[in-house]
Design a protein around this motif. Sequence first.
Motif, PDB file in Angstrom:
ATOM      1  N   ASP A   1       0.864  -1.061  -0.055  1.00 24.57           N
ATOM      2  CA  ASP A   1       0.113   0.134  -0.032  1.00 24.57           C
ATOM      3  C   ASP A   1       0.832   1.419   0.057  1.00 24.57           C
ATOM      4  OD1 ASP A   1      -1.886  -1.685   0.120  1.00 24.57           O
ATOM      5  OD2 ASP A   1      -2.449  -1.226   2.382  1.00 24.57           O
TER       6      ASP A   1
ATOM      7  N   SER B   1       0.637   5.378   0.642  1.00 26.91           N
ATOM      8  CA  SER B   1      -0.249   6.588   1.198  1.00 26.91           C
ATOM      9  C   SER B   1       0.312   7.985   1.174  1.00 26.91           C
ATOM     10  CB  SER B   1      -0.652   6.412   2.516  1.00 26.91           C
ATOM     11  OG  SER B   1      -1.324   5.261   2.710  1.00 26.91           O
TER      12      SER B   1
ATOM     13  N   SER C   1       1.014  11.574   2.448  1.00 30.98           N
ATOM     14  CA  SER C   1       0.913  12.322   3.793  1.00 30.98           C
ATOM     15  C   SER C   1       1.590  13.662   3.399  1.00 30.98           C
ATOM     16  CB  SER C   1       1.226  11.650   4.962  1.00 30.98           C
ATOM     17  OG  SER C   1       3.069  11.359   4.694  1.00 30.98           O
TER      18      SER C   1
ATOM     19  N   LYS D   1      -3.020  12.416   6.416  1.00 25.78           N
ATOM     20  CA  LYS D   1      -2.867  10.943   5.546  1.00 25.78           C
ATOM     21  C   LYS D   1      -3.939  11.454   4.306  1.00 25.78           C
ATOM     22  CE  LYS D   1      -1.855   8.132   9.459  1.00 25.78           C
ATOM     23  NZ  LYS D   1      -2.104   7.083  10.377  1.00 25.78           N
TER      24      LYS D   1
ATOM     25  N   GLU E   1      -4.554  10.512   0.044  1.00 26.43           N
ATOM     26  CA  GLU E   1      -4.938   9.445  -0.831  1.00 26.43           C
ATOM     27  C   GLU E   1      -4.106   8.074  -0.539  1.00 26.43           C
ATOM     28  OE1 GLU E   1      -5.258   8.157  -5.622  1.00 26.43           O
ATOM     29  OE2 GLU E   1      -4.752  10.000  -4.857  1.00 26.43           O
ATOM     30  N   THR E   2      -4.701   6.843  -0.665  1.00 24.01           N
ATOM     31  CA  THR E   2      -4.179   5.502  -0.390  1.00 24.01           C
ATOM     32  C   THR E   2      -4.421   4.780  -1.765  1.00 24.01           C
ATOM     33  OG1 THR E   2      -4.048   5.755   2.051  1.00 24.01           O
ATOM     34  CG2 THR E   2      -3.665   3.477   1.242  1.00 24.01           C
TER      35      THR E   2
END
Length: 358
Positions: free
Chosen positions: A57, A59, A61, A292, A294-295
């Motif tokens: 994953d 993400s 930030s 935080k 988009e992931t």
Amino acid sequence: MKRPSIKRGTVVAAALAIVAVVGGSTAFTALTSSDGDGGTSRDRGLPPATEAVERGDLSQSTQAEGTIGHEGKRKINGAAPGTLTWAPKAGSVIKRNGRLYEVDGSPVRLMYGSEPMYRTLKEGVEGDDVRQFEQNLAELGYTGFTVDEEFTDLTAAAVKRWQEANGDKETGTVGPESIAVAAGTVRVESIALSVGDRTGPGQPVLNTTGSERVVTMKVDVAESGSVKEGDKVTVTLPDGNSTPGKVRSVGTAVEKGEDPTEDSPKISVTVSLDEPDKVDALDQAPVSVELKGETVKDVLTVPVEALLALPDKGFAVEVVEGGKSREVVVELGLFAQGRVEVSGGGLREGMKVGVPRI
């Protein structure tokens, strides 16, 4: 199962930055013959270093500096003329029915709502302010009437019971000289007058805020599009410990920096804390907030410095296998944490790609 193609984000600015970085450390290389696996062989030596293609994953930030404090600043003004005979201490937290201050020995109490207390409420009076006051009475346990817009004899009877319990005169009526309204529990930030001073209608008596501690911060307008209400954040406290929170509100007014020629325009963001008890002792303390964004899940990523800018404005990576290297054209996705989402060219987890030696 075939993974869907990557959604291409807005990467123009990032791509330009990469062109500058990569162009400064690795020369543009013309592609030669295809090797039949979506890549092309290089006619020169191996790269100085390699890094692995990773799956996982990714993400985004953003780090921002903030301050722990209280929101909802407002003034509580006097109503009846007289002498201020009692005031709370700064920092006091006052709830519904609590004493805000006293004038000539008579207390002014806090009730919750949005309608200002602008007239005397008594039998026969109707309006939204009546409903608001009756709702407060009911919340305090004084019932026996219907909560509506009409002040009846039953309301007056409940008011007398409330006044008796507070040790006040049992008049069955209530007005702005005995009630002030706020949205909820208030915290006294400062006292506008000293005990013994004269007060009167419209004259500030208390400066208050909401009772909950929140974090306020400024975020660059360029990054504000990725900040949304409800987004989870991590707040790092002055002692190094961290606590979770979420974005409560994102401002819309653009604020210029102190030096417009150097500081980029910003907007205000307010963060509520999931564990406010952890910061009870802090006020106006500096904190760091990680937002935080988009992931993307279960994607292939490579270090940003592994990207090679191609003459046609695309990008490639240099795959190293079996003592040889080849350039593989890739599609770019999300940029975050020094890595970039990539797909195409038969890339697999664990493959090695060339990077500049650091």
